[in-house]
Design an enzyme around this catalytic site. Structure first.
Site, PDB file in Angstrom:
ATOM      1  CE1 TYR A 105     -55.355 -80.087 -28.691  1.00  0.00           C
ATOM      2  CE2 TYR A 105     -56.446 -79.147 -30.748  1.00  0.00           C
ATOM      3  CZ  TYR A 105     -55.390 -78.985 -29.672  1.00  0.00           C
ATOM      4  OH  TYR A 105     -54.421 -78.220 -29.726  1.00  0.00           O
ATOM      5  CG  HIS A 187     -50.274 -81.568 -30.486  1.00  0.00           C
ATOM      6  ND1 HIS A 187     -51.417 -82.157 -30.406  1.00  0.00           N
ATOM      7  CD2 HIS A 187     -50.024 -80.597 -29.770  1.00  0.00           C
ATOM      8  CE1 HIS A 187     -52.031 -81.360 -29.888  1.00  0.00           C
ATOM      9  NE2 HIS A 187     -51.340 -80.562 -29.293  1.00  0.00           N
TER      10      HIS A 187
END
Length: 195
Positions: A105, A187
């Site tokens: 992110y 992830h």
């Protein structure tokens, strides 16, 4: 249209305004009362109660609603540093005590921003998760995620190995500026990420 409401705080960005809120620039804002958090039902200033649940057999409690840190890393329109701190403050004051982020992110920007805020509050008042699987490397050694609108001089490589996960976790803890994370997730383990 959001009704006017003095004494308000930021709740939602660029989405519909909820009951009791109004639009202020690009943000929806709403009433803030005088309630503060507890571990067994987190009372925010908004008066909302978020139940907490233990994570498995651990002692970690998570509010049923968490804060997802992707937008603070530049997914979509990029928020300024001041806006990011205000958004986090309001989330916390609204009763949210579980924060999630990832190196992906904003190529580390979300972790830095969330860490900056969390370091202003008591460590035992929140839970934090981050992710492994994408390791941040110098910009010219990996690939930039085009969904991220950040200026970090980093890119990503996929690395789910033990050493990669360990290196990623250590770097995340450093960016967050805290001594540990409460939950570590892998992830995007899927075929879409590798095709």
């Amino acid at each position: 249209r959001c009704p006017p409401n003095p004494g308000s705080v930021t709740l939602v960005k660029n989405h519909k305004c909820y009951s009791g809120t109004r639009r202020q620039g690009n943000f929806c804002v709403g009433w803030a009362g005088n309630f503060w958090g507890e571990r067994r039902g987190s009372f925010g200033r908004s008066g909302m109660v978020f139940n907490t649940n233990k994570l498995g057999e651990s002692s970690i409690s998570l509010t049923e609603m968490g804060f997802g840190g992707a937008p603070l890393g530049g997914v979509g329109k990029r928020a300024s540093e001041d806006q990011a701190m205000e958004i986090l403050r309001v989330a916390y004051e609204s009763g949210i005590r579980y924060f999630d982020t990832a190196p992906l992110y904003g190529h580390g920007l979300s972790e830095k921003r969330i860490g900056k805020f969390l370091n202003t509050i008591s460590r035992d008042s929140f839970a934090i998760s981050t992710k492994v699987g994408r390791l941040l490397v110098p910009k010219d050694e990996g690939q930039r995620d085009q969904m991220m609108h950040d200026d970090e001089a980093l890119s990503i490589i996929y690395d789910y190995s033990y050493e990669g996960a360990k290196t990623s976790l250590e770097a995340s803890i450093s960016r967050l500026g805290i001594d540990h994370v409460d939950l570590l997730l892998c992830h995007d383990i899927d075929t879409v990420s590798y095709t």
